[in-house]
Design a protein around this motif. Sequence first.
Motif, short mmCIF file in Angstrom:
data_model
loop_
_atom_site.label_atom_id
_atom_site.label_comp_id
_atom_site.label_asym_id
_atom_site.label_seq_id
_atom_site.Cartn_x
_atom_site.Cartn_y
_atom_site.Cartn_z
N ALA A 1 0.88 26.54 -20.87
CA ALA A 1 2.07 25.89 -20.33
C ALA A 1 1.90 25.69 -18.82
O ALA A 1 1.52 26.60 -18.09
N GLY A 2 2.15 24.48 -18.36
CA GLY A 2 2.04 24.17 -16.94
C GLY A 2 0.64 23.78 -16.49
O GLY A 2 0.47 23.40 -15.34
N PHE A 3 -0.35 23.84 -17.37
CA PHE A 3 -1.73 23.58 -16.95
C PHE A 3 -1.92 22.13 -16.52
O PHE A 3 -2.59 21.86 -15.51
N ARG B 1 -2.65 18.07 -12.03
CA ARG B 1 -2.18 16.90 -11.29
C ARG B 1 -1.86 17.20 -9.82
O ARG B 1 -1.70 16.27 -9.03
N GLU B 2 -1.74 18.46 -9.48
CA GLU B 2 -1.44 18.79 -8.08
C GLU B 2 -2.60 18.38 -7.18
O GLU B 2 -3.76 18.52 -7.56
N ALA C 1 0.88 28.34 -12.73
CA ALA C 1 0.47 29.22 -11.64
C ALA C 1 1.01 30.64 -11.81
O ALA C 1 0.50 31.58 -11.22
N ARG C 2 2.06 30.79 -12.62
CA ARG C 2 2.64 32.11 -12.80
C ARG C 2 2.03 32.86 -13.97
O ARG C 2 2.35 34.02 -14.19
N LEU C 3 1.21 32.18 -14.75
CA LEU C 3 0.64 32.84 -15.91
C LEU C 3 -0.38 33.88 -15.50
O LEU C 3 -1.18 33.65 -14.59
N PRO C 4 -0.41 35.01 -16.19
CA PRO C 4 -1.40 36.06 -15.87
C PRO C 4 -2.74 35.72 -16.50
O PRO C 4 -3.21 36.43 -17.37
N GLY D 1 -9.32 24.39 -20.07
CA GLY D 1 -7.97 24.89 -20.26
C GLY D 1 -7.78 25.64 -21.56
O GLY D 1 -7.02 26.62 -21.61
N THR D 2 -8.47 25.22 -22.62
CA THR D 2 -8.34 25.94 -23.90
C THR D 2 -8.93 27.34 -23.80
O THR D 2 -8.45 28.27 -24.46
N LEU D 3 -9.96 27.52 -22.97
CA LEU D 3 -10.55 28.85 -22.78
C LEU D 3 -9.68 29.71 -21.88
O LEU D 3 -9.61 30.93 -22.04
#
Length: 501
Positions: free
Chosen positions: A368-370, A375-376, A487-490, A205-207
């Motif tokens: 944000a949101g990761f 968890r989904e 999911a909305r992040l580019p 996630g950090t990458l």
Amino acid sequence: MRIIVKIVKWLLGLIVLAIAALVAWLYFAPPELIRVGSGYSAKIVCSNVFIAGRDPNEVLAVDVQAPGHPLLRLMRVSVDKNRGTVSAGLLGFLGKSEAVARDGLGCASVPDGDVGKARRTAVYAEPAATSQDALWPEGERVDASQNPEILKIVADNAMAGTGMRAIVVVKNGRVVAERYGDGFSVKTPLLGWSMTKTVNAAIVGTLIRDGKLAVDNKGLFTPWKVDGRAAISLADMMAMSSGLEFNEDYGDVADVTRMLYLEPDMAGFAGSKPLTGEVGKVFSYSSGTAVMLSRLWQDAIGDRAKALTWPRMALFEPLGMHSAVLETDEQGTFVGSSYLYATAHDWARFGQFLLQGGVWNGNEVLPAGFVDWMREPASASKVYGKGQLWIEAPGDEENPGAGVAAGLPKDTYWMEGHDGQTVAIIPSEQLVVVRLGLTPAKLNYRPQALVGALVKALHLTSSVARSRPARHSHDKACENGRLRRFARLPIPERRTGIRAA
């Protein structure tokens, strides 16, 4: 009579010859099962001696021999603290394997015997010291509790389970109770086994945050680009639905034990496996997948030395997880499937970090949101999340919803590891429960009872506090409900010491 004597001598000679031949075979061409056993013994003793500071004889007897394969009872180890090495073998000399300690990276198995090469993989940055005076999570101080109900639950041996080594309960961002097994303390780094997978996913996630990886990346490794494996995405890997062959059976010499103890290049071994299922459609839990994820994020960084420091610089130090040691294989690939050592306080810090949505001290360590995305439910599984964590509690994998039926909140999710390692995270209750130990699956211990009892007791005694987030570590965007969706992040039964607080 002479004939009988001759026959007896002849038979004795044959027996001696057979024994000599057997010993020679075991010495020069030992079966893989013996090599796996010696590799496992050397590695576990090495890490516990050089990271946790434990006695090698105790580690061999308690951690390796007592709960393991009967063959392990014949293993003997030799520790050279000056060279930082541990060797192990059947009776001390058959099927010998070595493990070597390196600065900053713990121990590595050395299946090909090249200790010098493995030793050259090292990190020379010293972790920062944790304040002993500041309250957890900023420091290590834990205030004494006046809650007898919580103390009673944590002190209950049936709740704690056989072989318990540490329990830490975090409510509203503060440690409210903790307990340690005899010989272990707040300062003892403990192995998380497969809980490491979730930490490794956070490193991915950090990458992603830095734009160096994206969940829809495909053609992940060069050899994969020319066959059906080109369709495997990073998201498929994270959700354990790559479709790749990998045998996770620990009972004998399987892919997982071969990778961990016989292969110097673990990611290369796992990455050579063929497709056996439809990509993205079949859930198959695989430690090989987690190690390949490590290789992917290390390659995404590009610089080998920087990649070796990345877990500490990007994750552990920002969270104050100063005890954390993520180990690599002989080639320098982090064993993101299995080998993270950290104190119970630091495992609790990571659990609190997930509860806070990847935010720490106001900083978005993860996109944000990761964490919500992690968890989904994975498309190929009802019990596993998209990001290397569990939606269902240990033992409930075949019975989805059992935890809720037993009284656990719906939003409970889990980090799980071999031999009874768990971190339960419950956002609705602002609760994190860490339970570490040496509790083989055959004992049928379930941490659900412990967590459920704590939820009930804490809910009744602090109904107001449970809805109040910890101010010291939440970002204002989280508090105001303005987090962007990811999911909305580019994006491209031993004696114990008990403390309560």
